[in-house]
Enzyme design. Sequence first.
Site, PDB file in Angstrom:
ATOM      1  N   TYR A 178      -7.794  -7.992 -11.040  1.00  0.00           N
ATOM      2  CA  TYR A 178      -7.546  -6.578 -11.334  1.00  0.00           C
ATOM      3  C   TYR A 178      -6.861  -5.902 -10.149  1.00  0.00           C
ATOM      4  CZ  TYR A 178      -8.486  -1.700 -12.549  1.00  0.00           C
ATOM      5  OH  TYR A 178      -8.359  -0.366 -12.824  1.00  0.00           O
ATOM      6  N   LYS A 204      -3.045  -4.206 -10.103  1.00  0.00           N
ATOM      7  CA  LYS A 204      -2.818  -2.778  -9.877  1.00  0.00           C
ATOM      8  C   LYS A 204      -1.972  -2.522  -8.626  1.00  0.00           C
ATOM      9  CE  LYS A 204      -4.965  -1.343 -13.538  1.00  0.00           C
ATOM     10  NZ  LYS A 204      -4.225  -0.702 -14.647  1.00  0.00           N
ATOM     11  N   THR A 255     -15.954   6.270 -18.050  1.00  0.00           N
ATOM     12  CA  THR A 255     -15.582   5.757 -19.372  1.00  0.00           C
ATOM     13  C   THR A 255     -16.828   5.185 -20.034  1.00  0.00           C
ATOM     14  OG1 THR A 255     -15.104   3.553 -18.516  1.00  0.00           O
ATOM     15  CG2 THR A 255     -13.293   5.143 -18.520  1.00  0.00           C
TER      16      THR A 255
END
Length: 264
Positions: free
Chosen positions: A169, A173, A204
Amino acid sequence: MAFTLKGVAYITGAGSGIGQFAAYALARQGVRSFALLDRNPVTSTVTELNKKYPDISVKEIRLDVADESAVNDSILQTVKEFGRIDYAVNNAGIGGTLKTTDQVDLDDFQRVLAVNTTGVWMCQRAQIRQMLKQEKPSEFERSYRGSIVNTASMYGTLAPSLNVPSTAYCTSKHAVVGLTRADAIAFAPQGIKINAICPGYVATPLIASSMNQNDVMERERMKIPLQRLANMEEIGDSIAFLHSEASSYMVGASLVVDGGFTIQ
């Protein structure tokens, strides 16, 4: 300055989370034409938009951003429906597994990059090609042929915490930040504005669920100077700002919205 947005928005990952709230924020600022794209249904986003803004027009498109032909076709569908694309939000992404490099399988690593990096690049490429065909909506010097915002992460600017060893990840990014800068330089002279949003920890549904199951996210929350996670509306508002004339002199920026996490 107060700002109003007029034109057509194209948002990936619009079915939930940041993409959903980016749509709400753009609608609050005046956008009334939307292409909303996601691998999953965007029903809840469309329902909420229609409830608040009866004059809104929405084109719903199922999209896997790792599929090049599907990406290109989604741009064609949007332009056929609305005539142009003024505001693009390349938000679709996945987190991948929380593993260090020695533990990550090649397939897992490549899957994260296929969505988070290559997918953003393919969407941006298709958007740029369309925007180059468009004229600016006005001769005002702060007007653009089109504006693109890519969803990166605060972990596109620093290494992940030891609590969250998200190697793939973080790599993906950082690449989004680099892509944003490279294309921003190339296309700003041609009237296309490209920036990135770098959220910190956002409340979230997925993060909220993980906080209820273990104390990893609680330890991360305690590192944030504001002592809380961002709500999704705050990130949506920041995306709307990057698309507005209020940010007209921002080119290739990585706007960090993290409650102060990265300044420690």
